[in-house]
Motif scaffolding. Structure first.
Motif, short mmCIF file in Angstrom:
data_model
loop_
_atom_site.label_atom_id
_atom_site.label_comp_id
_atom_site.label_asym_id
_atom_site.label_seq_id
_atom_site.Cartn_x
_atom_site.Cartn_y
_atom_site.Cartn_z
N UNK A 93 56.31 53.69 36.41
CA UNK A 93 55.16 52.82 36.68
C UNK A 93 55.39 51.90 37.88
N UNK A 94 56.66 51.69 38.25
CA UNK A 94 56.95 50.81 39.38
C UNK A 94 56.30 51.29 40.66
N UNK A 95 56.16 52.59 40.80
CA UNK A 95 55.56 53.17 42.01
C UNK A 95 54.05 52.96 42.03
N UNK A 96 53.47 52.55 40.90
CA UNK A 96 52.02 52.39 40.81
C UNK A 96 51.60 50.93 40.68
N UNK A 97 52.55 50.00 40.90
CA UNK A 97 52.27 48.60 40.56
C UNK A 97 51.19 47.97 41.44
N UNK A 98 50.91 48.56 42.60
CA UNK A 98 49.85 48.02 43.45
C UNK A 98 48.57 48.83 43.36
N UNK A 99 48.55 49.76 42.42
CA UNK A 99 47.36 50.55 42.17
C UNK A 99 46.58 49.93 41.00
N UNK A 100 45.45 50.51 40.68
CA UNK A 100 44.70 50.08 39.50
C UNK A 100 45.31 50.77 38.27
N UNK A 101 46.52 50.30 37.97
CA UNK A 101 47.31 50.90 36.89
C UNK A 101 48.02 49.75 36.17
N UNK A 102 47.88 49.68 34.87
CA UNK A 102 48.42 48.55 34.12
C UNK A 102 49.94 48.64 33.98
N UNK A 103 50.64 47.63 34.50
CA UNK A 103 52.09 47.55 34.35
C UNK A 103 52.50 46.26 33.65
N UNK A 104 51.78 45.18 33.92
CA UNK A 104 51.98 43.89 33.26
C UNK A 104 50.71 43.08 33.48
N UNK A 105 50.49 42.10 32.66
CA UNK A 105 49.24 41.35 32.71
C UNK A 105 48.91 40.76 34.06
N UNK A 106 49.93 40.27 34.79
CA UNK A 106 49.67 39.64 36.08
C UNK A 106 49.17 40.63 37.12
N UNK A 107 49.35 41.92 36.89
CA UNK A 107 48.86 42.93 37.83
C UNK A 107 47.40 43.32 37.54
N UNK A 108 46.83 42.71 36.51
CA UNK A 108 45.43 42.97 36.20
C UNK A 108 45.24 44.11 35.22
N UNK A 109 43.99 44.25 34.80
CA UNK A 109 43.61 45.30 33.86
C UNK A 109 42.21 45.79 34.17
N UNK A 110 41.61 46.54 33.25
CA UNK A 110 40.31 47.17 33.52
C UNK A 110 39.22 46.20 33.97
N UNK A 111 39.20 44.99 33.43
CA UNK A 111 38.17 44.03 33.84
C UNK A 111 38.35 43.65 35.31
N UNK A 112 39.60 43.39 35.71
CA UNK A 112 39.89 43.08 37.11
C UNK A 112 39.54 44.26 38.02
N UNK A 113 39.88 45.46 37.58
CA UNK A 113 39.65 46.63 38.43
C UNK A 113 38.16 46.81 38.70
N UNK A 114 37.34 46.55 37.68
CA UNK A 114 35.89 46.70 37.85
C UNK A 114 35.38 45.73 38.92
N UNK A 115 35.86 44.47 38.89
CA UNK A 115 35.41 43.51 39.90
C UNK A 115 35.96 43.86 41.27
N UNK A 116 37.19 44.33 41.35
CA UNK A 116 37.73 44.78 42.63
C UNK A 116 36.80 45.83 43.25
N UNK A 117 36.36 46.78 42.44
CA UNK A 117 35.49 47.84 42.95
C UNK A 117 34.16 47.28 43.45
N UNK A 118 33.62 46.30 42.72
CA UNK A 118 32.34 45.70 43.12
C UNK A 118 32.48 44.96 44.44
N UNK A 119 33.55 44.18 44.58
CA UNK A 119 33.72 43.41 45.82
C UNK A 119 33.95 44.35 47.00
N UNK A 120 34.71 45.43 46.81
CA UNK A 120 34.85 46.42 47.88
C UNK A 120 33.48 46.98 48.27
N UNK A 121 32.63 47.21 47.30
CA UNK A 121 31.29 47.72 47.56
C UNK A 121 30.49 46.73 48.40
N UNK A 122 30.63 45.43 48.11
CA UNK A 122 29.90 44.40 48.85
C UNK A 122 30.44 44.26 50.27
#
Length: 394
Positions: A48-77
Motif C-alpha cells: 500500500x505504500x506505493x499507493x499512498x498518494x492515490x485515492x487508496x485508503x492507507x491511514x485516516x490522514x490520507x483520506x477516505x471515500x468522502x474526501x475522494x468524492x470532494x477531490x473529484x468535484x473540485x477537479x471538475x470545477x
C-alpha cells in the motif's frame, strides 16, 4: 453520465463525485470517518505504500471515500486532474508554498495578497530563509520578468485581490514565470468556476472551500488542485509529511453545498452587480471596485479571462469621509453582518481601510474602503438598507 464536458456546470455539480443515478441506494455519498485502516495481510499493507498518494485508503490522514468524492468535484470545477483537500483556506495557501520553497529561495507575491498569506511570507517563510518580494498586482509580462531572480522559485498570484480587486494578467505572468523555471501558484477563490486556472498557465490552484462551495458559513475547508502528476506528488507528499487533514463531516457538508453552488453563484453575481451599479451612482461613493463593472480599471482583462464573477466587491467612499464616518455607515446597516469570510448566503460589510498592508506603493485608494459581500437576500431590501446607511453620512 456521458462525458461531463457535454453538460453544463449546474448539471455537472449535481452529478460529480457520486455514484450516479442508476444505482440502488441513497442519492448522497455517506460520511466515512476513521483513523485505522485494516489490511487483509502484511503483504497488502506493505504494497500500500506505493499507493499512498492515490485515492487508496492507507491511514485516516490520507483520506477516505468522502474526501475522494470532494477531490473529484473540485477537479471538475477547476479543470485539474488531482486535488488535495485540507482543513482551511489558509492551509491551502501555505501548503504549496511549503512544498515548492526551501531555504535560500525567493518568492514573488502580489501586493494585494490575502493578509494571512502575507503574514506567512513575513514570518514562517522569512524564518526559514526564504525571501519574498511583494509586487504590483497590475504588473505586465516584462515587469514580471524583471522581478524574477535566479533563485526565484514561486510566482504567487491572486486575481482579483480579495480586498482591492485588481485583476492580474495571469497568462502574461505565467509566460514570464515559466520562461525562467518558476511555478505559478494562484489563489482562485474569487474566480471559482468562472476562471479556469490551468487554461491560463497556472500550475497550482488554491481554493478556500469555506466560501462558495460550503455556501452556508458553517465549515472551514481548503483545496489545492494541480494538473500534472509531477505537481500532485510534490503537493501530496508535503501534505502527508506535514499531516494536513480535513474533517470528513466538513467534507460531506462541502459536497452538499456544491450541489447548489451554480445556482447561488449566478444569483449572487447578478445581485452584486445590481447593488454595485446602484452604489456607483451615489454621491457618497467615490468608486466601486467590482471587476464586472465597465468602470473597473482591468475590466478588459476580466472580460477576456473570466466567464463571470461572484458576489464580493469593494467600495471607496468620498475622500471627505473619515474612518469614523465609515464605521457609522456600516454600523447603521441592518441586513449586512460585520464579519470576515464571504461566499455564504448572508450579506456582509467589512471595513478594509486600516486592516490591509501594502508595501509596494499600491496602497492609495483615495478614500475609506469597505468590502461588501452580497448574499441571497432580496436585492431591493439590500439596496434600501444601504440607502438608509448612507444617509448617516449626510
Amino acid at each position: 453520465m456521458t462525458d461531463s464536458h457535454d453538460h453544463s456546470f449546474s448539471t455537472r455539480m449535481s452529478h460529480a463525485g457520486r455514484a450516479g443515478v442508476r444505482i440502488h441506494g441513497f442519492v448522497n455519498p455517506g460520511v466515512h470517518r476513521g483513523s485505522t485502516v485494516l489490511f487483509p495481510n502484511c503483504e497488502a499493507r506493505r504494497d500500500s505504500a506505493a499507493k499512498r498518494y492515490e485515492q487508496y485508503m492507507t491511514y485516516g490522514t490520507q483520506g477516505g471515500p468522502t474526501h475522494y468524492a470532494l477531490e473529484d468535484v473540485i477537479c471538475e470545477i477547476e479543470g485539474g486532474t488531482r486535488c488535495t483537500i485540507v482543513g482551511t483556506g489558509l492551509a491551502a495557501v501555505t501548503l504549496p508554498l511549503m512544498a515548492y520553497l526551501k531555504s535560500g529561495d525567493h518568492c514573488l507575491m502580489p501586493d494585494s495578497v490575502y493578509g494571512p498569506g502575507r503574514n506567512v511570507a513575513n514570518t514562517l517563510l522569512k524564518g526559514w530563509g526564504i525571501e519574498t518580494t511583494f509586487y504590483d498586482p497590475c504588473v505586465d509580462e516584462a515587469g514580471m520578468a524583471a522581478l524574477i531572480r535566479p533563485n526565484t522559485k514561486v510566482v504567487y498570484t491572486e486575481s482579483p485581490g480579495s480586498h482591492t480587486f485588481e485583476i492580474q494578467d495571469i497568462p502574461a505572468i505565467a509566460r514570464a514565470a515559466h520562461a525562467r523555471g518558476c511555478k505559478v501558484l494562484m489563489d482562485n477563490t474569487w474566480g471559482i468556476h468562472t476562471f479556469q486556472p490551468f487554461q491560463h498557465g497556472v500550475d497550482v490552484s488554491i481554493q478556500a472551500l469555506t466560501k462558495y462551495v460550503g455556501g452556508h458559513s458553517d465549515i472551514l475547508l481548503g483545496s489545492v488542485t494541480v494538473n500534472s502528476e509531477e505537481d500532485h506528488l510534490i503537493v501530496r507528499a508535503a501534505a502527508s509529511t506535514i499531516g494536513h487533514y480535513a474533517s470528513p463531516d466538513d467534507v460531506w457538508l462541502a459536497l452538499r453545498g456544491v450541489r447548489t453552488m451554480a445556482v447561488r453563484l449566478k444569483t449572487q453575481e447578478a445581485a452584486s452587480i445590481e447593488v454595485a451599479q446602484w452604489l456607483e451612482a451615489q454621491p457618497q461613493v467615490a468608486k466601486v471596485m467590482h471587476p464586472a463593472l465597465p468602470s473597473h480599471p482591468q475590466h478588459a482583462l476580466f472580460k477576456r479571462d473570466f466567464n463571470g464573477g461572484c458576489s464580493l466587491f469593494g467600495v471607496v467612499l468620498d475622500a471627505k469621509y473619515s474612518q469614523e464616518d465609515m464605521f457609522r455607515f456600516i454600523n447603521a446597516l441592518k441586513l449586512y453582518g460585520i464579519g470576515a469570510s464571504w461566499g455564504g448566503y448572508e450579506s456582509l460589510a467589512l471595513p478594509t481601510t486600516g486592516f490591509i498592508t501594502r508595501t509596494a506603493g499600491t496602497g492609495d485608494f483615495g478614500g475609506q474602503m469597505l468590502r461588501i459581500h452580497i448574499g441571497l437576500e432580496d436585492v431591493k431590501d439590500l439596496i434600501a438598507d444601504l440607502e438608509q446607511g448612507l444617509q448617516t453620512l449626510g
